[in-house]
Design a protein around this motif. Sequence first.
Motif, PDB file in Angstrom:
ATOM      1  N   ALA A 119      -4.284  45.778  -8.665  1.00 26.48           N
ATOM      2  CA  ALA A 119      -5.381  46.022  -7.725  1.00 26.48           C
ATOM      3  C   ALA A 119      -5.550  47.517  -7.454  1.00 26.48           C
ATOM      4  O   ALA A 119      -6.684  48.042  -7.463  1.00 26.48           O
ATOM      5  CB  ALA A 119      -5.133  45.273  -6.423  1.00 26.48           C
ATOM      6  N   ARG A 120      -4.449  48.221  -7.217  1.00 23.56           N
ATOM      7  CA  ARG A 120      -4.534  49.662  -6.977  1.00 23.56           C
ATOM      8  C   ARG A 120      -5.043  50.391  -8.209  1.00 23.56           C
ATOM      9  O   ARG A 120      -5.845  51.331  -8.111  1.00 23.56           O
ATOM     10  CB  ARG A 120      -3.160  50.196  -6.558  1.00 23.56           C
ATOM     11  CG  ARG A 120      -2.759  49.812  -5.143  1.00 23.56           C
ATOM     12  CD  ARG A 120      -1.255  49.947  -4.929  1.00 23.56           C
ATOM     13  NE  ARG A 120      -0.857  49.718  -3.534  1.00 23.56           N
ATOM     14  CZ  ARG A 120      -0.776  48.511  -2.978  1.00 23.56           C
ATOM     15  NH1 ARG A 120      -1.065  47.416  -3.684  1.00 23.56           N
ATOM     16  NH2 ARG A 120      -0.411  48.379  -1.711  1.00 23.56           N
ATOM     17  N   ALA A 121      -4.580  49.962  -9.373  1.00 24.57           N
ATOM     18  CA  ALA A 121      -5.011  50.608 -10.613  1.00 24.57           C
ATOM     19  C   ALA A 121      -6.506  50.422 -10.848  1.00 24.57           C
ATOM     20  O   ALA A 121      -7.190  51.341 -11.328  1.00 24.57           O
ATOM     21  CB  ALA A 121      -4.209  50.068 -11.790  1.00 24.57           C
ATOM     22  N   LEU A 122      -7.032  49.250 -10.504  1.00 22.75           N
ATOM     23  CA  LEU A 122      -8.473  49.020 -10.659  1.00 22.75           C
ATOM     24  C   LEU A 122      -9.271  49.943  -9.744  1.00 22.75           C
ATOM     25  O   LEU A 122     -10.301  50.506 -10.145  1.00 22.75           O
ATOM     26  CB  LEU A 122      -8.804  47.556 -10.383  1.00 22.75           C
ATOM     27  CG  LEU A 122      -8.455  46.572 -11.498  1.00 22.75           C
ATOM     28  CD1 LEU A 122      -8.583  45.132 -11.006  1.00 22.75           C
ATOM     29  CD2 LEU A 122      -9.356  46.791 -12.724  1.00 22.75           C
ATOM     30  N   PHE A 123      -8.826  50.106  -8.504  1.00 22.76           N
ATOM     31  CA  PHE A 123      -9.507  51.023  -7.587  1.00 22.76           C
ATOM     32  C   PHE A 123      -9.466  52.447  -8.146  1.00 22.76           C
ATOM     33  O   PHE A 123     -10.498  53.130  -8.232  1.00 22.76           O
ATOM     34  CB  PHE A 123      -8.827  50.976  -6.210  1.00 22.76           C
ATOM     35  CG  PHE A 123      -9.493  51.814  -5.147  1.00 22.76           C
ATOM     36  CD1 PHE A 123      -9.507  53.209  -5.212  1.00 22.76           C
ATOM     37  CD2 PHE A 123     -10.105  51.206  -4.054  1.00 22.76           C
ATOM     38  CE1 PHE A 123     -10.105  53.979  -4.224  1.00 22.76           C
ATOM     39  CE2 PHE A 123     -10.723  51.966  -3.065  1.00 22.76           C
ATOM     40  CZ  PHE A 123     -10.707  53.360  -3.144  1.00 22.76           C
ATOM     41  N   LEU A 124      -8.264  52.895  -8.517  1.00 19.52           N
ATOM     42  CA  LEU A 124      -8.096  54.263  -8.997  1.00 19.52           C
ATOM     43  C   LEU A 124      -8.915  54.517 -10.258  1.00 19.52           C
ATOM     44  O   LEU A 124      -9.532  55.579 -10.418  1.00 19.52           O
ATOM     45  CB  LEU A 124      -6.616  54.532  -9.251  1.00 19.52           C
ATOM     46  CG  LEU A 124      -5.743  54.613  -7.995  1.00 19.52           C
ATOM     47  CD1 LEU A 124      -4.272  54.446  -8.353  1.00 19.52           C
ATOM     48  CD2 LEU A 124      -5.974  55.931  -7.275  1.00 19.52           C
ATOM     49  N   ALA A 154     -10.623  42.289  -0.586  1.00 16.52           N
ATOM     50  CA  ALA A 154     -11.359  42.282   0.672  1.00 16.52           C
ATOM     51  C   ALA A 154     -11.145  43.544   1.490  1.00 16.52           C
ATOM     52  O   ALA A 154     -11.993  43.894   2.321  1.00 16.52           O
ATOM     53  CB  ALA A 154     -10.946  41.059   1.496  1.00 16.52           C
ATOM     54  N   ARG A 155     -10.023  44.223   1.283  1.00 19.11           N
ATOM     55  CA  ARG A 155      -9.719  45.422   2.068  1.00 19.11           C
ATOM     56  C   ARG A 155      -9.971  46.716   1.316  1.00 19.11           C
ATOM     57  O   ARG A 155     -10.386  47.713   1.909  1.00 19.11           O
ATOM     58  CB  ARG A 155      -8.260  45.351   2.544  1.00 19.11           C
ATOM     59  CG  ARG A 155      -8.054  44.248   3.565  1.00 19.11           C
ATOM     60  CD  ARG A 155      -6.614  43.857   3.774  1.00 19.11           C
ATOM     61  NE  ARG A 155      -6.480  42.846   4.829  1.00 19.11           N
ATOM     62  CZ  ARG A 155      -5.376  42.164   5.097  1.00 19.11           C
ATOM     63  NH1 ARG A 155      -4.284  42.378   4.371  1.00 19.11           N
ATOM     64  NH2 ARG A 155      -5.348  41.278   6.057  1.00 19.11           N
ATOM     65  N   PHE A 156      -9.748  46.717   0.004  1.00 19.08           N
ATOM     66  CA  PHE A 156      -9.913  47.952  -0.757  1.00 19.08           C
ATOM     67  C   PHE A 156     -11.384  48.224  -1.132  1.00 19.08           C
ATOM     68  O   PHE A 156     -11.836  49.360  -1.078  1.00 19.08           O
ATOM     69  CB  PHE A 156      -9.078  47.927  -2.042  1.00 19.08           C
ATOM     70  CG  PHE A 156      -7.587  47.877  -1.834  1.00 19.08           C
ATOM     71  CD1 PHE A 156      -7.019  47.914  -0.565  1.00 19.08           C
ATOM     72  CD2 PHE A 156      -6.735  47.793  -2.923  1.00 19.08           C
ATOM     73  CE1 PHE A 156      -5.648  47.861  -0.379  1.00 19.08           C
ATOM     74  CE2 PHE A 156      -5.358  47.751  -2.755  1.00 19.08           C
ATOM     75  CZ  PHE A 156      -4.809  47.784  -1.485  1.00 19.08           C
ATOM     76  N   LEU A 157     -12.109  47.180  -1.540  1.00 19.66           N
ATOM     77  CA  LEU A 157     -13.458  47.423  -2.050  1.00 19.66           C
ATOM     78  C   LEU A 157     -14.437  47.935  -0.994  1.00 19.66           C
ATOM     79  O   LEU A 157     -15.270  48.789  -1.306  1.00 19.66           O
ATOM     80  CB  LEU A 157     -14.010  46.175  -2.737  1.00 19.66           C
ATOM     81  CG  LEU A 157     -13.382  45.846  -4.106  1.00 19.66           C
ATOM     82  CD1 LEU A 157     -14.131  44.702  -4.776  1.00 19.66           C
ATOM     83  CD2 LEU A 157     -13.362  47.067  -5.022  1.00 19.66           C
ATOM     84  N   PRO A 158     -14.385  47.473   0.260  1.00 15.16           N
ATOM     85  CA  PRO A 158     -15.274  48.101   1.252  1.00 15.16           C
ATOM     86  C   PRO A 158     -14.994  49.596   1.422  1.00 15.16           C
ATOM     87  O   PRO A 158     -15.928  50.386   1.638  1.00 15.16           O
ATOM     88  CB  PRO A 158     -14.970  47.318   2.536  1.00 15.16           C
ATOM     89  CG  PRO A 158     -14.543  45.972   2.057  1.00 15.16           C
ATOM     90  CD  PRO A 158     -13.737  46.262   0.817  1.00 15.16           C
ATOM     91  N   PRO A 163      -8.150  46.719  12.184  1.00 11.72           N
ATOM     92  CA  PRO A 163      -7.594  48.083  12.177  1.00 11.72           C
ATOM     93  C   PRO A 163      -8.215  48.966  11.093  1.00 11.72           C
ATOM     94  O   PRO A 163      -8.458  50.156  11.324  1.00 11.72           O
ATOM     95  CB  PRO A 163      -6.100  47.845  11.927  1.00 11.72           C
ATOM     96  CG  PRO A 163      -5.848  46.487  12.495  1.00 11.72           C
ATOM     97  CD  PRO A 163      -7.083  45.697  12.145  1.00 11.72           C
ATOM     98  N   LEU A 164      -8.483  48.383   9.929  1.00 11.05           N
ATOM     99  CA  LEU A 164      -9.102  49.156   8.848  1.00 11.05           C
ATOM    100  C   LEU A 164     -10.557  49.464   9.155  1.00 11.05           C
ATOM    101  O   LEU A 164     -10.998  50.613   9.019  1.00 11.05           O
ATOM    102  CB  LEU A 164      -8.997  48.387   7.530  1.00 11.05           C
ATOM    103  CG  LEU A 164      -9.772  48.986   6.344  1.00 11.05           C
ATOM    104  CD1 LEU A 164      -9.275  50.389   6.026  1.00 11.05           C
ATOM    105  CD2 LEU A 164      -9.665  48.077   5.120  1.00 11.05           C
ATOM    106  N   THR A 165     -11.331  48.454   9.541  1.00 11.70           N
ATOM    107  CA  THR A 165     -12.756  48.698   9.760  1.00 11.70           C
ATOM    108  C   THR A 165     -12.981  49.609  10.963  1.00 11.70           C
ATOM    109  O   THR A 165     -13.925  50.408  10.980  1.00 11.70           O
ATOM    110  CB  THR A 165     -13.526  47.377   9.914  1.00 11.70           C
ATOM    111  OG1 THR A 165     -12.942  46.585  10.956  1.00 11.70           O
ATOM    112  CG2 THR A 165     -13.488  46.586   8.620  1.00 11.70           C
ATOM    113  N   ALA A 184      -5.778  51.382   1.730  1.00 11.97           N
ATOM    114  CA  ALA A 184      -7.223  51.524   1.540  1.00 11.97           C
ATOM    115  C   ALA A 184      -7.689  52.919   1.933  1.00 11.97           C
ATOM    116  O   ALA A 184      -8.503  53.541   1.233  1.00 11.97           O
ATOM    117  CB  ALA A 184      -7.958  50.461   2.351  1.00 11.97           C
ATOM    118  N   LEU A 185      -7.176  53.444   3.044  1.00 16.72           N
ATOM    119  CA  LEU A 185      -7.581  54.788   3.479  1.00 16.72           C
ATOM    120  C   LEU A 185      -7.000  55.863   2.577  1.00 16.72           C
ATOM    121  O   LEU A 185      -7.673  56.862   2.266  1.00 16.72           O
ATOM    122  CB  LEU A 185      -7.157  55.016   4.925  1.00 16.72           C
ATOM    123  CG  LEU A 185      -7.856  54.174   5.990  1.00 16.72           C
ATOM    124  CD1 LEU A 185      -7.334  54.542   7.374  1.00 16.72           C
ATOM    125  CD2 LEU A 185      -9.371  54.342   5.935  1.00 16.72           C
TER     126      LEU A 185
END
Length: 415
Positions: A14-19, A84-88, A113-115, A161-162
Amino acid sequence: MPEVALPGSKSITARALFLAAAADGVTTLRRPLRSDDTEGFAEGLTRLGYRLGRTPDSWQVDGRPQGPAAAEADVFCRDGATTARFLPALAAAGHGTYRFDASPQMRRRPLLPLTRALRDLGVDLRHEQQEGHHPLTVRAAGVEGGKVTLDAGQSSQYLTALLLLGPLTRTGLRITVTDLVSVPYVEITIAMMRAFGVRVRREGDTFVVPPGGYRATTYAVEPDASTASYFFAAAAVTGGEVTVPGLGEGALQGDLGFVEVLRRMGARVTVGRDATTVRGTGVLRGVTVNMRDISDTMPTLAAIAPFASGPVRIEDVANTRVKECDRLEACARNLRRLGAKVATGPDWIEIRPAAEAALTGSEIRSYGDHRIVMSFAVAGLRVPGISFDDPGCVRKTFPGFHEEFGALRARLESA
């Protein structure tokens, strides 16, 4: 010596896809996990306008440092918390209107907390129904950056996410954390950001993330250490031996620390350069252990606890109550169904030793949680007659789990 070839880490994939999506250039991910969660993440990226190519053993991602190509998109996050948390957060760095929704199970899991932190950074974000939960809409116009305070006591994914967003902001981020759980997952994030060209600096409770973006690379995904816990536990409770190649001294995942719990209980553990071996000794001692940092393996330990010679007490795992289900309570209820004596508190569970003859097979309630099913499959090595109301929920992280675990069982029995 049975070797078990496990699929790639869900957390790392999941982290690799974001990066990869955020990097400048084309990134190749080797041996990524192919499961419902990661396929959902990849589908979300595609809906946001990112280009993904696939081969049987790799994914190629065409990165866009400027954010999603789509000016408008609807993303369904399925059951995936990372999705749900990384993509936004990724979408917030772009320019457009992006709507996110998720399964009923994921809708119940907290996001506030994230939003709240994203709003503090100036992101136009609105929860469509219940505050702090999916569905939500992000009207993105890039993120300036700056200082933000975050409570990551429920989930380290809020901080991840941040952190991942930081290099995509115009001025970088200074994230001050008031509470933090599952620290090893944050360390995974920071190590992976470094592999993509970004160095995060920590100043006490503050994480300093520079601007400037990521660079594309080729990245190999190591096997999933949380999944490995079931196979290591199988060796410990049967007196057998299991080796997992690809997880050794240099592994990123903190959940490999589960083998140290097994070592304390009496198993023999060897962590080599590129593999870890656990061998059961016929001894399984009781233990009191703080699992705050490896809480995804709490159900694994709970499921084998009745076979220990003394009580097993697992502490500081309040965050397991807000996972795919209330895992602490789910473990307690299922153990009682088998005949074990269990006590629980707000952040702990204690399982008393049980005479094996006193335990009886029963249908395990999964609560739709893959980790409950995989954990109690280990108990099934010692308690005949265990079945599951939803065995297929393992597709979330390991679609081939039952076949692989069945093959291991046959090898352990023949040995």
